[in-house]
Design a protein around this motif. Structure first.
Motif, PDB file in Angstrom:
ATOM      1  N   ASP A 192     -47.213 113.251 -24.717  1.00 53.35           N
ATOM      2  CA  ASP A 192     -46.470 112.417 -25.675  1.00 53.35           C
ATOM      3  C   ASP A 192     -45.347 113.224 -26.294  1.00 53.35           C
ATOM      4  OD1 ASP A 192     -48.112 110.249 -25.219  1.00 53.35           O
ATOM      5  OD2 ASP A 192     -49.539 110.811 -26.799  1.00 53.35           O
ATOM      6  N   GLN A 235     -45.120  97.563 -14.790  1.00 55.28           N
ATOM      7  CA  GLN A 235     -45.284  98.490 -15.915  1.00 55.28           C
ATOM      8  C   GLN A 235     -44.218  99.574 -15.804  1.00 55.28           C
ATOM      9  OE1 GLN A 235     -49.782  98.846 -15.095  1.00 55.28           O
ATOM     10  NE2 GLN A 235     -49.624  99.302 -17.305  1.00 55.28           N
ATOM     11  N   ASP A 237     -43.376 101.849 -17.864  1.00 55.46           N
ATOM     12  CA  ASP A 237     -43.854 103.148 -18.382  1.00 55.46           C
ATOM     13  C   ASP A 237     -45.171 103.533 -17.729  1.00 55.46           C
ATOM     14  OD1 ASP A 237     -45.324 101.156 -19.513  1.00 55.46           O
ATOM     15  OD2 ASP A 237     -45.538 102.135 -21.473  1.00 55.46           O
ATOM     16  N   HIS A 240     -46.675 106.980 -17.993  1.00 52.17           N
ATOM     17  CA  HIS A 240     -47.205 107.369 -19.310  1.00 52.17           C
ATOM     18  C   HIS A 240     -48.601 106.818 -19.551  1.00 52.17           C
ATOM     19  CE1 HIS A 240     -43.353 109.010 -20.697  1.00 52.17           C
ATOM     20  NE2 HIS A 240     -42.783 107.979 -20.077  1.00 52.17           N
ATOM     21  N   GLN A 241     -49.168 106.106 -18.539  1.00 50.67           N
ATOM     22  CA  GLN A 241     -50.468 105.481 -18.741  1.00 50.67           C
ATOM     23  C   GLN A 241     -51.616 106.290 -18.156  1.00 50.67           C
ATOM     24  OE1 GLN A 241     -50.553 102.844 -20.626  1.00 50.67           O
ATOM     25  NE2 GLN A 241     -48.300 102.763 -20.714  1.00 50.67           N
ATOM     26  N   TYR A 308     -37.879 106.875 -24.820  1.00 51.50           N
ATOM     27  CA  TYR A 308     -38.848 105.875 -25.259  1.00 51.50           C
ATOM     28  C   TYR A 308     -38.138 104.580 -25.663  1.00 51.50           C
ATOM     29  CZ  TYR A 308     -42.810 109.149 -25.389  1.00 51.50           C
ATOM     30  OH  TYR A 308     -43.798 110.020 -25.034  1.00 51.50           O
ATOM     31  N   ARG A 313     -41.251 102.052 -25.476  1.00 51.09           N
ATOM     32  CA  ARG A 313     -42.567 102.684 -25.624  1.00 51.09           C
ATOM     33  C   ARG A 313     -42.764 103.078 -27.091  1.00 51.09           C
ATOM     34  NH1 ARG A 313     -46.812 105.287 -23.465  1.00 51.09           N
ATOM     35  NH2 ARG A 313     -47.403 107.318 -24.354  1.00 51.09           N
TER      36      ARG A 313
END
Length: 1079
Positions: A192, A235, A237, A240-241, A308, A313
């Motif tokens: 993150d 998706q 992002d 980022h999952q 982001y 996000r």
């Protein structure tokens, strides 16, 4: 049967749908299939139905079972052992890795494993020691509590910018725990906010890591989008999952650099910002991970926020909030961090200025808001989901919604409210403070470099040097070597400054102002060292404020050396000049060789001055002073003038001591010297110039002796009769005069005669063991009066304390004269005494034995009983046994006095007159003599008055009455005797008490009758009914017929007069006895 062709032939090419159970030939499908596919197969109808459903997020399922750590470990070990058919510790890592990627690439085969990931350490505890944690820390592990490698401490270290985030973010500031098993994996992802991460494997089997450098992050993202576009469409992002995994070989085939490592137990793995990484676990293990951010991450973190915003996000924290928190602490920031932060706050300010101008159109209100107090969901941009901090926009129709300045056009056309944390005017000083902090190190470095170069014309002060050292310490500047050099220079300069200040203040020297001491100069600088010290000051790379004063000190030292050389060359220097020069040297904290010599000369000069001063005042020059001066002179350094003065003092001391001993002998030797001899000796003492106490005492003794002789001669001058008190005082004073006194013997003989006379008078008047003095006996009674009517209990107490009963003492002739003058035998005095006796006699009626049970009489303080005797003066009753008195001892008519009233003997007058004559021959006046003289005068006067009363016929009238009185007395006695015989027959105690009460009543009636005449009609009746003319007594019956009637008051007055004077006069004479017999 094939649903397309409707035929059932070619059964080996017939496919059965796993979703709807319809059959299809492989060659009837579009496109046709060459072989029968393995695993599940779906027909086109089922695929169309599945694709028509709404798309769901792609990810892992949450396990439904809970494990303990031990249960999970047993399950993991059992799975690996069963899968590879061998013990877990024997399975090679290469085999596990190969099998893992085979399973990932194979569609037909599925393997399900479980992974304990993202477990909050705050809830379940950390693998590192933590203060106040779930487990007690052993003493050997306490060092790890504050270690920087403790993952609980690393995110909040000073070098980590996450320290300035106020919230505790799980996974970023608080570590997460990971419990893995074989094949459990973590997919490709970055941290993150593109932060650093650190992972520590506490124990267990290895963890295999794959990493891609941060510079290849965008390349990896493009390759994965290219290989799986349908997933990114759903998706954006997706990376980022943590749900996307791809074989590293595939990435490497597309030009993505990939690095691999195996992390074993006890090892750290660190990932850098925006470095994609993935991996899997070789078996059962336990790891812990957390994020941290260093200063180089700051621009990367701002780029992440922009990324982001594009991906819409959520942000974990507000980047602008963290930057502002750091900027508000600019004075304490690390200088390198401040340098990075300067660029960050400037970019933030520039971005805010660029966005404010177009976004303010339509804004009607502005409101300052503390964004950090709002929940994150309330301050997120409704369009890009960015967390707002500096400013945001909101409209009236959607009060709960907010947009950032980038998306102000997303709002509706209604009035807009601007929400802000800081205005531009408030941001400018914040940016300036950060810039000043960043530039402080450069300025400090420039100043330190100039100091170290030691430029003569550009020296800094010591205070500036200290400020640079303090700035380096508080600012935490990075150049440690340069700081150390600066501290060494400052320390040396401080030492020089302290020594210089001590030299100027004179604190390093023990001051010396009196003789007998030595200076402590072992810590002092010599003159040469002072010169060298001044040269050292000039060589310092900084200026100290004491340098000019030290140069002045060196100048004063050189001037002192010149003056001392001139003064010591003088033969007789003045003490004041020596003291001034020595005081000047004491102000110079330098070792001066002239100082000891000056002290010696000062001591000599002071001693000579003291000798001269005492010699000029002989009255103050005592023996102790001479001895002290001689002792002081012995300790001085040799000098001619000192030796001469010592010789004179010694000679004077010898003469003075001889005369002191002689004077003391004249006063103590026996026999005493005459006044003329002492005067002759004192004439020689006057020539000695010293204070001699014994000689002065001898002179005072001679003067007191002369005064005493003059007083003694004047005492008997002109036929005077001296008073005994004066003679006693003179004799007492003579005891303290050690001189031969001529009149002393004569006065002592005179006082001895007086003492002999007093002893003779005492034998004549005083009773044996009498408590009264001679003077009290000779003086008139002062205790006769109402005081005699005291209670019986009080009289008993006064018997035990006779000293309280004694009257006031008469100590001097004046007291005697006053007492005697008050008792003049005038008519009024006699009348007063008679009235007093009359009152006493009347009161005696209440002192009878009738109420004996309530009275306490006699000296024993017991009730009346038996034979009682009454005192004729105080009228008190006494037991005959207590006073040891028999009735036969008293003749009829004789007065008896109790022990309280019987104060003295009663010598005849012819024995008293020779005492007065012998006192007159002694020719000394004393109180006892005056009292005796006045006593004899009163006695003679009383005799004359009694004789005059007899000459008037009172004695003849009393004689006629005496016969009848005697008869009546005998009759009364016979009656009393008969009653006594009858009463003796009664044995009871009550009868005896009644008889005593009757006797007391009769006696009381007689006394009352004697005071007031009673006339009765029956002379032959009872005792109370008889008729009396003179008194109520049986022997004093009133005459009948032509008998001469004597006035009743004349007899009573005469009786009381006789008894009173007989009781209070200490002289016995014939007339009193005779008249008493008549009565």
């Amino acid at each position: 049967m094939c649903l397309v062709c409707g035929q059932g032939n070619a059964e080996d090419r017939l496919l059965l749908c796993d979703g709807c159970d319809d059959s299809y030939h492989t060659f009837c499908l579009l496109p046709p299939l060459q072989d029968v596919p393995k695993g599940d197969w779906r027909c086109p109808k089922c695929l169309a139905q599945e694709c028509g459903k709404p798309q769901a997020a792609f990810g892992f399922e949450q396990a439904s079972r809970s494990y303990t750590l031990q249960a999970f470990g047993d399950m993991a070990d059992s799975f690996k052992s069963d899968y590879f058919n061998m013990p877990v510790h024997m399975v090679p890592t290469e085999l596990v890795e190969k099998e893992f990627w085979r399973l990932v690439s194979t569609i037909e085969e599925d393997v399900t494993v479980e992974y304990g990931a993202d477990i909050a350490s705050k809830e379940f505890g950390s693998g590192f020691p933590v203060k106040n944690g779930h487990f007690q820390v052993s003493p050997e592990d306490e060092q790890y509590l504050s270690s920087g490698w403790n993952l609980n401490n690393m995110p909040v270290l000073d070098a980590s910018v996450l320290t300035h985030i106020t919230a505790d973010i799980c996974g970023m500031k608080l570590p997460w725990l990971y419990v893995g098993m074989c094949f459990s994996s973590f997919c490709w992802h970055i941290e993150d906010h593109w932060s650093y991460s650190i992972n520590y494997l506490h124990w267990g089997e290895p963890k295999t890591w794959y990493g891609v450098p941060c510079y290849a992050a965008e390349h990896l993202e493009s390759v994965m989008r290219k290989l799986a576009p349908e997933l990114f469409e759903c998706q954006p992002d997706l990376l980022h999952q943590l749900v996307t995994i791809m074989n590293p070989n595939t990435l490497m085939n597309h030009g993505v650099p990939v690095f691999r490592t195996n992390q074993c137990a006890g090892e750290f793995v660190i990932t850098f910002p925006r470095a994609y990484h993935s991996g899997f676990n070789q078996g059962f293990n336990f790891a812990e991970a957390v994020n941290f951010c260093t200063m180089d991450w700051m621009p990367i973190g701002r780029s992440c926020i922009e990324h982001y915003r594009d991906l819409r996000r959520y942000c974990v924290f507000s980047h602008d909030e963290m930057v502002c928190n750091m900027a508000l602490k600019a004075p304490t920031l690390d200088v390198n961090l401040a340098a990075v932060l300067t660029k960050e706050v400037q970019d933030m300010l520039q971005e805010e200025e660029d966005l404010l101008s177009p976004s303010l159109q339509g804004v009607v209100r502005s409101q300052q808001v503390d964004f950090e107090l709002l929940p994150d969901e309330e301050r997120q941009c409704d369009r890009c989901l960015t967390t707002c901090f500096l400013s945001g926009l909101a409209c009236d129709c959607r009060p709960k919604k907010m947009v950032c300045l980038y998306h102000f056009h997303e709002l509706c056309q209604c009035p807009t409210d601007k929400l802000y944390k800081f205005t531009l005017e408030e941001l400018y000083p914040i940016v300036a403070s950060v810039k000043h902090r960043a530039e402080s190190y450069e300025n400090w470095l420039r100043d330190v470099t100039e100091i170290l170069e030691k430029k003569e014309g550009n020296k800094r002060s010591l205070e500036e040097l200290h400020s640079l050292v303090e700035l380096a310490e508080t600012g935490a500047f990075p150049d440690a070597n340069l700081q150390e050099q600066l501290k060494i220079i400052a320390s040396e300069a401080d030492k020089v400054a302290v020594m210089a200040q001590q030299l100027l203040n004179g604190k390093r020297q023990t001051r010396y102002r009196t003789c007998g001491g030595k200076s402590q100069s072992q810590n002092e600088l010599t003159v040469e060292e002072l010169r060298s010290f001044v040269r050292q000051l000039d060589a310092l790379p900084c200026n100290i404020r004491q340098a000019p004063l030290l140069r002045d000190l060196l100048t004063r030292v050189e001037d002192f050396e010149e003056r001392s050389a001139r003064l010591l060359s003088d033969e007789s220097p003045s003490p004041s000049d020596l003291q001034d020069l020595l005081d000047l040297s004491l102000g110079l904290d330098v070792e001066l060789p002239q100082r000891p010599v000056l002290r010696e000369r000062l001591e000599q000069a002071r001693w000579l001055e003291a000798v001269a001063q005492h010699s000029s005042q002989p009255e103050a020059l005592c023996l102790d002073t001479m001895r002290r001066l001689i002792d002081q002179g012995v300790g001085l350094a040799p000098h001619g003038s000192v030796e001469k003065a010592m010789a004179r003092l010694q000679e004077l001391l010898t003469v003075s001591e001889q005369w002191e001993e002689r004077a003391l002998g004249l006063m103590e030797n026996r026999p005493f010297q005459s006044i003329e001899a002492l005067d002759e000796a004192l004439q020689e003492v006057d020539n000695i110039p010293a204070f001699l106490p014994n000689c002065l005492e001898l002179k005072d003794t001679v003067e007191r002796a002369r005064s005493w002789v003059q007083e003694a001669e004047a005492l008997q001058l002109g036929g005077r009769i001296p008073v005994l008190e004066t003679l006693s005082e003179l004799l007492q004073r003579a005891d303290s005069i050690p001189v031969k006194l001529e009149p002393l013997g004569r006065l002592e003989a005179l006082v001895s005669d007086v003492q002999a006379w007093k002893e003779s008078a005492a034998k004549t008047f005083l009773l044996r063991n009498s408590r009264f003095s001679l003077l009290e006996v000779l003086c008139p009674r002062c205790d006769v009066g109402p005081g005699l009517l005291r209670s019986k209990s009080k009289k008993g107490k006064e018997m035990s304390q006779t000293s309280r009963r004694s009257p006031s003492r008469l100590d001097s002739v004046c007291d005697v004269e006053k007492a005697l003058s008050e008792s003049k035998d005038s008519a009024s005095a006699v009348s007063g005494k008679l009235n007093l006796l009359y009152t006493i006699n009347a009161y005696s009626r209440f002192s009878t034995a009738d109420d004996g049970n309530a009275l306490s009489v006699c000296v024993c303080q017991k009730p009346p009983s038996g034979e009682m005797v009454r005192c004729e003066l105080c009228r008190d009753l006494f037991h005959g046994d207590c006073v040891q008195l028999e009735r036969s001892e008293l003749e009829y008519g004789e007065a008896w006095f109790c022990p309280f009233c019987q104060r003295s003997r009663k010598p005849p007058l012819d024995k008293v007159l020779p005492l007065l004559a012998s006192l007159q021959r002694i020719r000394v006046r004393l109180p006892e003599g005056d009292a005796l003289r006045f006593l004899i005068e009163r006695t003679v006067k009383w005799q004359h008055k009694v004789q005059q009363a007899c000459s008037d016929g009172l004695l003849e009238r009393l004689g006629k009455v005496s016969k009848r009185t005697k008869k009546r007395k005998e009759s009364s006695d016979s009656q009393l005797s008969d009653k006594a015989k009858k009463s003796r027959k009664k044995k009871s105690k009550k009868s005896r008490e009644r008889r005593e009460e009757e006797r007391s009543e009769r006696r009381e009636e007689r006394r009352r009758s004697s005071c007031s005449p009673v006339h009765t009609s029956d002379p032959a009746g009872s005792e109370s009914d008889e008729d009396y003319s003179l008194c109520a007594a049986p022997w004093c019956r009133e005459p009948e017929g032509d008998e001469v009637r004597t006035p009743m008051y004349s007899g009573k007055m005469f009786f009381f007069l006789l008894v009173y004077y007989y009781g209070i006069y200490p002289i016995s004479f014939t007339e009193m006895y005779y008249y008493g017999k008549c009565l």
